[in-house]
Write a protein that holds these residues in place. Sequence first.
Motif, PDB file in Angstrom:
ATOM      1  N   HIS A 216       0.849  -1.182   0.000  1.00  0.00           N
ATOM      2  CA  HIS A 216       0.000   0.000   0.000  1.00  0.00           C
ATOM      3  C   HIS A 216       0.888   1.236   0.000  1.00  0.00           C
ATOM      4  O   HIS A 216       1.234   1.781   1.049  1.00  0.00           O
ATOM      5  N   VAL A 217       1.266   1.666  -1.205  1.00  0.00           N
ATOM      6  CA  VAL A 217       2.206   2.769  -1.355  1.00  0.00           C
ATOM      7  C   VAL A 217       1.510   4.105  -1.123  1.00  0.00           C
ATOM      8  O   VAL A 217       0.289   4.213  -1.173  1.00  0.00           O
ATOM      9  N   LYS A 218       2.343   5.132  -0.879  1.00  0.00           N
ATOM     10  CA  LYS A 218       1.846   6.479  -0.651  1.00  0.00           C
ATOM     11  C   LYS A 218       2.360   7.397  -1.755  1.00  0.00           C
ATOM     12  O   LYS A 218       3.566   7.560  -1.914  1.00  0.00           O
ATOM     13  N   GLU A 219       1.446   7.980  -2.507  1.00  0.00           N
ATOM     14  CA  GLU A 219       1.852   8.842  -3.620  1.00  0.00           C
ATOM     15  C   GLU A 219       2.507  10.119  -3.133  1.00  0.00           C
ATOM     16  O   GLU A 219       3.454  10.622  -3.742  1.00  0.00           O
ATOM     17  N   CYS A 234       5.394   2.563   2.437  1.00  0.00           N
ATOM     18  CA  CYS A 234       4.028   2.033   2.479  1.00  0.00           C
ATOM     19  C   CYS A 234       3.273   2.583   3.688  1.00  0.00           C
ATOM     20  O   CYS A 234       3.870   3.168   4.602  1.00  0.00           O
ATOM     21  N   THR A 235       1.967   2.367   3.713  1.00  0.00           N
ATOM     22  CA  THR A 235       1.138   2.942   4.769  1.00  0.00           C
ATOM     23  C   THR A 235       1.422   2.348   6.133  1.00  0.00           C
ATOM     24  O   THR A 235       1.122   2.971   7.150  1.00  0.00           O
ATOM     25  N   ASP A 236       1.992   1.130   6.191  1.00  0.00           N
ATOM     26  CA  ASP A 236       2.321   0.530   7.488  1.00  0.00           C
ATOM     27  C   ASP A 236       3.756   0.818   7.905  1.00  0.00           C
ATOM     28  O   ASP A 236       4.287   0.177   8.818  1.00  0.00           O
ATOM     29  N   ALA A 237       4.408   1.778   7.231  1.00  0.00           N
ATOM     30  CA  ALA A 237       5.786   2.219   7.504  1.00  0.00           C
ATOM     31  C   ALA A 237       6.834   1.240   7.005  1.00  0.00           C
ATOM     32  O   ALA A 237       8.030   1.479   7.192  1.00  0.00           O
ATOM     33  N   SER A 238       6.422   0.145   6.382  1.00  0.00           N
ATOM     34  CA  SER A 238       7.407  -0.742   5.758  1.00  0.00           C
ATOM     35  C   SER A 238       7.877  -0.124   4.444  1.00  0.00           C
ATOM     36  O   SER A 238       7.278   0.836   3.938  1.00  0.00           O
ATOM     37  N   ILE A 239       8.944  -0.668   3.878  1.00  0.00           N
ATOM     38  CA  ILE A 239       9.555  -0.097   2.679  1.00  0.00           C
ATOM     39  C   ILE A 239       9.651  -1.174   1.599  1.00  0.00           C
ATOM     40  O   ILE A 239      10.238  -2.240   1.845  1.00  0.00           O
ATOM     41  N   THR A 240       9.060  -0.925   0.452  1.00  0.00           N
ATOM     42  CA  THR A 240       9.183  -1.825  -0.694  1.00  0.00           C
ATOM     43  C   THR A 240      10.347  -1.359  -1.556  1.00  0.00           C
ATOM     44  O   THR A 240      10.446  -0.175  -1.893  1.00  0.00           O
ATOM     45  N   GLU A 259       6.387   0.706  13.749  1.00  0.00           N
ATOM     46  CA  GLU A 259       5.476   0.093  12.808  1.00  0.00           C
ATOM     47  C   GLU A 259       4.171   0.907  12.774  1.00  0.00           C
ATOM     48  O   GLU A 259       3.705   1.396  13.813  1.00  0.00           O
ATOM     49  N   ASN A 260       3.603   1.022  11.597  1.00  0.00           N
ATOM     50  CA  ASN A 260       2.345   1.742  11.371  1.00  0.00           C
ATOM     51  C   ASN A 260       2.446   3.239  11.674  1.00  0.00           C
ATOM     52  O   ASN A 260       1.432   3.915  11.829  1.00  0.00           O
ATOM     53  N   ALA A 261       3.669   3.769  11.738  1.00  0.00           N
ATOM     54  CA  ALA A 261       3.835   5.214  11.877  1.00  0.00           C
ATOM     55  C   ALA A 261       3.656   5.865  10.502  1.00  0.00           C
ATOM     56  O   ALA A 261       3.490   5.178   9.492  1.00  0.00           O
ATOM     57  N   SER A 262       3.675   7.173  10.473  1.00  0.00           N
ATOM     58  CA  SER A 262       3.593   7.902   9.200  1.00  0.00           C
ATOM     59  C   SER A 262       4.881   8.711   9.045  1.00  0.00           C
ATOM     60  O   SER A 262       4.902   9.922   9.263  1.00  0.00           O
TER      61      SER A 262
END
Length: 350
Positions: A216-219, A234-240, A259-262
Amino acid sequence: MEPSEATATEEDQGAAPLPELILTEIFSRVPAKSAARFRCLSHEWFATLSSDYFVDLHVRRSNRPGRPRLLLALVGSLYDGYVYSWQPGGPVERLMPDDFATKGSLVPIAKPCRGLILMRCTDYGGYFVCNPCTGAVLALPDSKVPLKMTLLIAMRGQPEAPFFFKVAYGLGYCSITRQHKVVRLFRNIEVSSCEVFELDKPAYWRPTAEQPPLCHVKEQKMDVFFNGYLHFLCTDASITTFNTWSENFGSLPPPTGFENASPVLTELDGSLCFCYGEPDTDDPYHVFLLRDYMKGRWEKLCCIDRMAWPESERMLLRSLCIAPLAMYHSDDGQRKIMFGTGSCNLRATP
């Protein structure tokens, strides 16, 4: 007669030409716009000043340790239609106008990648790749409202095309093929899709051979090109991650406890940087560096106590958009982190 003729010939020839290595060193210290113009002088100079070796050398010379060169664009009511360059201790330089945007304003969505910048035009104006030194601009096709984000009604007997409602763009460079690549990641609730646009090739988007993981990427979040990989938050603070050579996907975890930060993702001090501070509050602002990329080990660089700052300064640090831009040495020799805020101000902290 012969000696005098020989002497005349030597005088006509003038001084011996400088060695190529010395010329390269000289050209690496001139402004990028001047170096780009010098390519037109001869085929030999074009080859030399276009080589990967020279581009890398010029980038290192332009961004000396402690004196980084920054790309700036005004936003909001201060927006004036230009992109600027600035180096601590020097003047602000106007690079190029953005009059190629038909509507909205242009915003750089990442740091420059080997002389090129990827810009997004607000109000669905599309994406552009720009060379601020030469003024060259490439409008990316199908980027205003991508076809994949348009709901299509399937014809009878035809499968329904997937509809995506989020997309994130990134600009990277493959040192093996010597090509810039624009990568975009689509996502919906059930599936992700990825496409690549290679510069200096026929203008079309092609799918990647490998299916990307569901992410779930963030534009609105900046992508980061580092270590041969594009990094999408991503929205869960992970990185693709996306390898610009093999075009394989991977992932990196966020720092433990975030985790799950913005957060904000960027590059700082030669490392991937993860920053988080609860917006519009005086809570501490955390800055992590990925010191061990292969093992995914984050190291906390600092934790800024915003309550220790005067109220006037804390107002800037409560900005919804705040991120470290670079590390530099101040006039008194201290090493500091330079932050940019949504109010178009720059602030530094030891």
